[in-house]
Design a protein around this motif. Sequence first.
Motif, PDB file in Angstrom:
ATOM      1  N   ALA A  54       0.831  -1.206   0.000  1.00  0.00           N
ATOM      2  CA  ALA A  54       0.000   0.000   0.000  1.00  0.00           C
ATOM      3  C   ALA A  54       0.865   1.255   0.000  1.00  0.00           C
ATOM      4  N   VAL A  55       1.909   1.247   0.793  1.00  0.00           N
ATOM      5  CA  VAL A  55       2.790   2.424   0.848  1.00  0.00           C
ATOM      6  C   VAL A  55       3.503   2.618  -0.487  1.00  0.00           C
ATOM      7  N   ALA A  56       3.969   1.534  -1.088  1.00  0.00           N
ATOM      8  CA  ALA A  56       4.635   1.653  -2.390  1.00  0.00           C
ATOM      9  C   ALA A  56       3.685   2.208  -3.440  1.00  0.00           C
ATOM     10  N   ILE A 175      -3.529   6.475   3.221  1.00  0.00           N
ATOM     11  CA  ILE A 175      -3.863   5.098   3.598  1.00  0.00           C
ATOM     12  C   ILE A 175      -4.649   5.171   4.899  1.00  0.00           C
ATOM     13  N   VAL A 176      -5.879   4.700   4.887  1.00  0.00           N
ATOM     14  CA  VAL A 176      -6.751   4.759   6.052  1.00  0.00           C
ATOM     15  C   VAL A 176      -6.700   3.439   6.797  1.00  0.00           C
ATOM     16  N   LYS A 177      -6.522   3.532   8.104  1.00  0.00           N
ATOM     17  CA  LYS A 177      -6.658   2.366   8.977  1.00  0.00           C
ATOM     18  C   LYS A 177      -7.885   2.581   9.862  1.00  0.00           C
ATOM     19  N   PRO A 178      -8.988   1.883   9.599  1.00  0.00           N
ATOM     20  CA  PRO A 178     -10.154   2.015  10.466  1.00  0.00           C
ATOM     21  C   PRO A 178      -9.949   1.264  11.773  1.00  0.00           C
ATOM     22  N   LEU A 211      -1.303  -3.553  13.389  1.00  0.00           N
ATOM     23  CA  LEU A 211      -1.269  -2.784  12.151  1.00  0.00           C
ATOM     24  C   LEU A 211      -0.805  -1.347  12.361  1.00  0.00           C
ATOM     25  N   GLY A 212      -1.248  -0.715  13.446  1.00  0.00           N
ATOM     26  CA  GLY A 212      -0.863   0.671  13.697  1.00  0.00           C
ATOM     27  C   GLY A 212       0.640   0.881  13.714  1.00  0.00           C
ATOM     28  N   PRO A 213       1.403   0.072  14.472  1.00  0.00           N
ATOM     29  CA  PRO A 213       2.854   0.236  14.478  1.00  0.00           C
ATOM     30  C   PRO A 213       3.503   0.037  13.106  1.00  0.00           C
ATOM     31  N   MET A 214       2.900  -0.800  12.246  1.00  0.00           N
ATOM     32  CA  MET A 214       3.450  -0.953  10.890  1.00  0.00           C
ATOM     33  C   MET A 214       3.385   0.363  10.125  1.00  0.00           C
ATOM     34  N   LEU A 215       2.338   1.154  10.377  1.00  0.00           N
ATOM     35  CA  LEU A 215       2.211   2.446   9.711  1.00  0.00           C
ATOM     36  C   LEU A 215       3.115   3.493  10.347  1.00  0.00           C
ATOM     37  N   ASP A 220       8.508   5.355   4.669  1.00  0.00           N
ATOM     38  CA  ASP A 220       7.987   6.077   3.508  1.00  0.00           C
ATOM     39  C   ASP A 220       6.626   6.724   3.761  1.00  0.00           C
ATOM     40  N   ILE A 221       6.155   6.677   4.993  1.00  0.00           N
ATOM     41  CA  ILE A 221       4.962   7.438   5.360  1.00  0.00           C
ATOM     42  C   ILE A 221       5.418   8.759   5.970  1.00  0.00           C
ATOM     43  N   ALA A 222       4.911   9.868   5.412  1.00  0.00           N
ATOM     44  CA  ALA A 222       5.384  11.191   5.800  1.00  0.00           C
ATOM     45  C   ALA A 222       4.634  11.772   6.989  1.00  0.00           C
ATOM     46  N   LYS A 223       3.406  11.316   7.213  1.00  0.00           N
ATOM     47  CA  LYS A 223       2.585  11.902   8.285  1.00  0.00           C
ATOM     48  C   LYS A 223       1.602  10.865   8.809  1.00  0.00           C
ATOM     49  N   ILE A 224       1.372  10.938  10.108  1.00  0.00           N
ATOM     50  CA  ILE A 224       0.302  10.169  10.741  1.00  0.00           C
ATOM     51  C   ILE A 224      -0.706  11.159  11.320  1.00  0.00           C
ATOM     52  N   SER A 225      -1.957  10.976  10.954  1.00  0.00           N
ATOM     53  CA  SER A 225      -3.054  11.715  11.577  1.00  0.00           C
ATOM     54  C   SER A 225      -3.864  10.716  12.391  1.00  0.00           C
ATOM     55  N   PHE A 226      -3.946  10.951  13.690  1.00  0.00           N
ATOM     56  CA  PHE A 226      -4.555   9.984  14.609  1.00  0.00           C
ATOM     57  C   PHE A 226      -5.641  10.653  15.434  1.00  0.00           C
ATOM     58  N   THR A 227      -6.765   9.988  15.558  1.00  0.00           N
ATOM     59  CA  THR A 227      -7.816  10.385  16.485  1.00  0.00           C
ATOM     60  C   THR A 227      -8.084   9.212  17.413  1.00  0.00           C
TER      61      THR A 227
END
Length: 485
Positions: A54-56, A175-178, A211-215, A220-227
């Motif tokens: 997904a990141v690629a 990339i959304v992680k529900p 899954l969260g720690p993988m993100l 290559d992920i530039a930002k995490i937005s977390f609620t």
Amino acid sequence: MSPSKVSSITWDSFSNIIDGQPRGSKEKHQGVNPATGEKLWDVPIANQQDVDDAVASAKKAFESWSQVPFETRKEHLVKFKEAYLAHADDMAKLLAEETGKPHQFAQFEVHGAAMWIDHHLTLTIPEERDEDDEKVVTTRYTPLGVVGAICPWNFPIVLSLGKIAPAILTGNTIIVKPSPFTPYTALKMIEIAQEVFPPGVVQVVGGDDKLGPMLTQHPDIAKISFTGSIATGKKIMAACAATLKRVTLELGGNDASIVLPDVDVQKVAPELVMGAFQNSGQVCVATKRIYIHQDIYEDMLNAMVEFTKTMKVGAPSDNALLGPIQNQMQYEKVKTFFEDTKNKGYKFAVGSPDVATGKGFFVQPTIIDNPPNDSKIITEEPFGPIVPTQPWTDEEEVIKRANGSNTGLGACVWGKDVARAEAIGRRLEAGSVWINSWEKPTPAAFFGGHKESGIGGEWGKEGLKAYCNAQVMHSYKLKRQISKL
């Protein structure tokens, strides 16, 4: 860039969406219908390879998507909104099943989410210019790259779209992680998005706690937005530090409402109750402490009790005003507030000290009358339908009481003297303050918290910047060289 294609939408089969295509997995999990306690449909658990793929894909898509003109990106958002709303009824039914929300509130969230898109269509990415005789300095805002959106279970559609819209509008891919408690609507929403967006622009990977720690750890992920919760937010911030990811954290709150003595008791009492118990109290900015002036304390508390008694709790099919707690983990946490209050002998103004057991995770709305300042119900966030009230007489003292928390997400002040209410509101340590209203976030206003309620924020005119880097261009003017004769 052409849109990716997926098969026609079905509502009893769920897949992750990676590089524009549905993807399953050997490992599965299920959400639970909180109104019945019964398991729902299988959902694939993404693994490290899924995340890497997904990141690629997102990184590749970013190269072209970031160069798509701003107005063209808006056109994609319009088409996405139209495709999404074409399935509004099915989305509302699915949302009611996975969250337990009453049908009217499920419909409200489904259609309200489109408002988040509509507002972002009115925005432009700011650009600032400063010129003098020597140079022009231009500050522009450029997309970050791949964004990871880690989303909560209380408003799974609105709070996902609240990240998707600004991210892709500013030229990022996402990339959304529900939440594993409510994966279904997010998976379907992003399946629908493949009808509009090129592969890799909007993806979704569902799974478990691994899954969260993988993100957060992916380089290559530039930002995490977390609620989500404060405890998880701290872990995310620590994990992101290794690669200096940009981070936006919208975390928990313990919102105070201060009620002045000049209010109309009969009008304000139902509003206070709705602020505390909306969505069964499962709102980050729900009212969680209510400070009522001593002169009207008994009258206001009695009026709140009477209104609370009219609130029907039940399953979505029961035409109820309040649904169940969304998941068993949160249900057990909410019960600890009842147990502590009962064991300490505090007064239940309305509601039972004992949470009824049975099918589903139901809790009756409950008001605790004047517990002490150091009680669990005052100092901690229940995230459920239980709220304390306390009287006050001294304005300086109640402001200190309201600010006496490690959180600072929202707050309310109620009073006919609006100038006085606003003066108090300006002194409250909270990211959002409402005057004569319970907490009602809007996409038109920046939303973020003070203290441990978060880092940064989103929405509003400033919210787009949360998905951008600032780039300053210093352009010097060429001076005509006068050669010597």
